[in-house]
Design an enzyme around this catalytic site. Structure first.
Site, PDB file in Angstrom:
ATOM      1  N   SER A   6      28.343  47.248  53.231  1.00 52.02           N
ATOM      2  CA  SER A   6      28.671  46.171  52.298  1.00 52.02           C
ATOM      3  C   SER A   6      29.647  45.194  52.937  1.00 52.02           C
ATOM      4  O   SER A   6      30.751  45.573  53.333  1.00 52.02           O
ATOM      5  CB  SER A   6      29.293  46.751  51.030  1.00 52.02           C
ATOM      6  OG  SER A   6      29.953  45.728  50.324  1.00 52.02           O
ATOM      7  N   HIS A  31      24.243  44.795  52.857  1.00 51.73           N
ATOM      8  CA  HIS A  31      24.462  44.744  51.408  1.00 51.73           C
ATOM      9  C   HIS A  31      25.442  43.620  51.083  1.00 51.73           C
ATOM     10  O   HIS A  31      26.546  43.564  51.629  1.00 51.73           O
ATOM     11  CB  HIS A  31      25.012  46.102  50.948  1.00 51.73           C
ATOM     12  CG  HIS A  31      25.183  46.251  49.471  1.00 51.73           C
ATOM     13  ND1 HIS A  31      24.152  46.619  48.630  1.00 51.73           N
ATOM     14  CD2 HIS A  31      26.265  46.089  48.671  1.00 51.73           C
ATOM     15  CE1 HIS A  31      24.596  46.674  47.382  1.00 51.73           C
ATOM     16  NE2 HIS A  31      25.886  46.358  47.384  1.00 51.73           N
ATOM     17  N   ASP A  33      27.479  41.651  48.070  1.00 51.01           N
ATOM     18  CA  ASP A  33      27.953  41.792  46.691  1.00 51.01           C
ATOM     19  C   ASP A  33      28.313  40.446  46.075  1.00 51.01           C
ATOM     20  O   ASP A  33      29.277  39.803  46.488  1.00 51.01           O
ATOM     21  CB  ASP A  33      29.176  42.713  46.670  1.00 51.01           C
ATOM     22  CG  ASP A  33      28.800  44.150  46.958  1.00 51.01           C
ATOM     23  OD1 ASP A  33      28.001  44.711  46.183  1.00 51.01           O
ATOM     24  OD2 ASP A  33      29.279  44.706  47.962  1.00 51.01           O
ATOM     25  N   MET A  35      29.594  38.478  42.863  1.00 47.12           N
ATOM     26  CA  MET A  35      30.348  38.687  41.617  1.00 47.12           C
ATOM     27  C   MET A  35      30.772  37.347  41.041  1.00 47.12           C
ATOM     28  O   MET A  35      31.179  36.455  41.786  1.00 47.12           O
ATOM     29  CB  MET A  35      31.592  39.531  41.887  1.00 47.12           C
ATOM     30  CG  MET A  35      31.297  40.839  42.606  1.00 47.12           C
ATOM     31  SD  MET A  35      32.768  41.847  42.755  1.00 47.12           S
ATOM     32  CE  MET A  35      32.183  43.124  43.884  1.00 47.12           C
ATOM     33  N   HIS A  64      23.139  42.365  45.829  1.00 44.82           N
ATOM     34  CA  HIS A  64      23.530  43.061  44.596  1.00 44.82           C
ATOM     35  C   HIS A  64      24.218  42.062  43.666  1.00 44.82           C
ATOM     36  O   HIS A  64      25.358  41.659  43.915  1.00 44.82           O
ATOM     37  CB  HIS A  64      24.469  44.220  45.006  1.00 44.82           C
ATOM     38  CG  HIS A  64      25.058  44.989  43.875  1.00 44.82           C
ATOM     39  ND1 HIS A  64      26.114  45.861  44.054  1.00 44.82           N
ATOM     40  CD2 HIS A  64      24.760  45.049  42.553  1.00 44.82           C
ATOM     41  CE1 HIS A  64      26.434  46.400  42.886  1.00 44.82           C
ATOM     42  NE2 HIS A  64      25.632  45.929  41.967  1.00 44.82           N
ATOM     43  N   MET A  66      26.163  41.058  40.606  1.00 39.38           N
ATOM     44  CA  MET A  66      27.040  41.513  39.517  1.00 39.38           C
ATOM     45  C   MET A  66      27.458  40.268  38.745  1.00 39.38           C
ATOM     46  O   MET A  66      28.607  39.819  38.806  1.00 39.38           O
ATOM     47  CB  MET A  66      28.248  42.255  40.100  1.00 39.38           C
ATOM     48  CG  MET A  66      27.889  43.648  40.605  1.00 39.38           C
ATOM     49  SD  MET A  66      29.106  44.299  41.766  1.00 39.38           S
ATOM     50  CE  MET A  66      28.473  43.600  43.275  1.00 39.38           C
ATOM     51  N   MET A 135      25.311  53.050  40.440  1.00 41.68           N
ATOM     52  CA  MET A 135      26.703  52.794  40.851  1.00 41.68           C
ATOM     53  C   MET A 135      27.498  54.091  40.824  1.00 41.68           C
ATOM     54  O   MET A 135      27.424  54.861  39.861  1.00 41.68           O
ATOM     55  CB  MET A 135      27.379  51.775  39.927  1.00 41.68           C
ATOM     56  CG  MET A 135      26.852  50.350  40.027  1.00 41.68           C
ATOM     57  SD  MET A 135      26.858  49.642  41.691  1.00 41.68           S
ATOM     58  CE  MET A 135      28.618  49.650  42.084  1.00 41.68           C
ATOM     59  N   GLY A 143      36.556  50.034  48.007  1.00 37.85           N
ATOM     60  CA  GLY A 143      37.642  50.988  48.229  1.00 37.85           C
ATOM     61  C   GLY A 143      38.000  51.897  47.082  1.00 37.85           C
ATOM     62  O   GLY A 143      39.093  52.463  47.060  1.00 37.85           O
ATOM     63  N   ASP A 173      26.053  53.241  45.448  1.00 34.48           N
ATOM     64  CA  ASP A 173      26.999  52.216  45.896  1.00 34.48           C
ATOM     65  C   ASP A 173      28.377  52.492  45.318  1.00 34.48           C
ATOM     66  O   ASP A 173      28.556  52.501  44.103  1.00 34.48           O
ATOM     67  CB  ASP A 173      26.469  50.854  45.409  1.00 34.48           C
ATOM     68  CG  ASP A 173      27.319  49.671  45.848  1.00 34.48           C
ATOM     69  OD1 ASP A 173      28.284  49.858  46.609  1.00 34.48           O
ATOM     70  OD2 ASP A 173      27.001  48.538  45.410  1.00 34.48           O
TER      71      ASP A 173
HETATM   72  C1  DX5 Z   1      31.436  47.392  44.276  1.00 32.28           C
HETATM   73  C2  DX5 Z   1      30.382  46.927  45.242  1.00 32.28           C
HETATM   74  C3  DX5 Z   1      30.228  47.796  46.427  1.00 32.28           C
HETATM   75  C4  DX5 Z   1      31.460  47.893  47.286  1.00 32.28           C
HETATM   76  C5  DX5 Z   1      31.464  49.245  47.907  1.00 32.28           C
HETATM   77  O1  DX5 Z   1      31.364  46.644  43.131  1.00 32.28           O
HETATM   78  O2  DX5 Z   1      29.130  46.885  44.592  1.00 32.28           O
HETATM   79  O3  DX5 Z   1      29.109  47.411  47.201  1.00 32.28           O
HETATM   80  O4  DX5 Z   1      31.519  46.945  48.304  1.00 32.28           O
HETATM   81  O5  DX5 Z   1      32.615  49.384  48.642  1.00 32.28           O
HETATM   82  P1  DX5 Z   1      33.158  50.815  49.088  1.00 32.28           P
HETATM   83  O6  DX5 Z   1      32.101  51.430  49.968  1.00 32.28           O
HETATM   84  O7  DX5 Z   1      34.400  50.501  49.795  1.00 32.28           O
HETATM   85  O8  DX5 Z   1      33.360  51.613  47.829  1.00 32.28           O
HETATM   86 ZN    ZN Z   2      27.313  46.569  45.845  1.00 34.26          ZN
END
Ligand code: DX5
Ligand code: ZN
Length: 216
Positions: A6, A31, A33, A35, A64, A66, A135, A143, A173
């Protein structure tokens, strides 16, 4: 097992170089993200950034979303170079219309469920999607700690798909690292997303290799 690092955990000021670095380290997919500050309490990247980093790798882009209204943004992310688009069933767009729109653009579609959403929520879409994303943290931030109690949802979805003779990929994820991946592998996960686990690793190549082999 496939590994989709990601970009949320990469150095945002050097995103192109970071994509090259992680491609060379053995990533299967990238990947991304997205948002919107509404669906989740964080704002990250949009189509312009996806398009900008697209030229740095040939690897599939696993986008992805969100965001509250995924349907309204399918064209933008398709134009930006997405190969797979996943959207949340908890969002405001009608899922069937959204899947149809993604397919119209020649892209693979996936549905995502948050931790509080039951596995059964994805069952009506299993025959239409390429992938289900379960999820393993609350979406919004990298993190966070892996929620092992999501694994029964993975097994339930796999079992339901097998019962209906449907070939489907299950991705997880959130919180995936060398310490937590065994539980995902045991549950039959096909793809793991990993942000901090890969980008913050001392040796990302070794970290990716470890995750890849976790189901062997
Ligand atoms: C969270 C994201 C993830 C995130 C995962 O909302 O969808 O893709 O980047 O990060 P780690 O692997 O650090 O949990
Ligand atoms: Zn994600």
């Amino acid at each position: 097992m496939k590994v989709a690092p990601s970009l949320l955990s990469c150095d945002f000021a050097k995103m192109g170089e970071e994509v090259v670095r992680i491609d060379k380290a053995g990533a299967d997919w990238i990947h991304l993200d997205v948002m919107d500050g509404h669906f989740v309490p964080n704002i990250t990247i949009g189509p312009a950034i996806v398009k900008a980093v697209r030229q740095y790798t040939q690897l599939p882009f696993d986008v992805h979303l969100m965001i509250d209204y995924p349907l309204d943004y399918i064209d933008a992310f398709a134009d930006a170079g997405a190969d797979i688009i996943t959207f949340h069933l908890e969002a405001q767009s009608e899922p069937d219309m959204t899947i149809e729109k993604i397919h119209e653009r020649g892209i693979k579609a996936g549905v995502v469920i948050k931790p509080e959403t039951p596995a059964e929520a994805v069952y009506p879409y299993l025959d239409r999607v390429y992938m289900v994303l379960v999820m393993t943290v609350q979406p919004g931030f990298g993190g966070q700690a892996f929620m092992a109690d999501m694994m029964p949802k993975v097994t339930a979805i796999k079992k339901e798909a097998a019962r209906r003779g449907i070939d489907i990929l299950v991705e997880v994820d959130g919180g995936i690292s060398e310490k937590t991946v065994a539980a995902a592998a045991k549950a039959g996960v096909d793809i793991v997303v990993s942000g901090t686990g890969v980008f913050k690793a001392e040796d990302p190549e070794r970290a990716i290799e470890f995750l890849k082999n976790s189901d062997k």
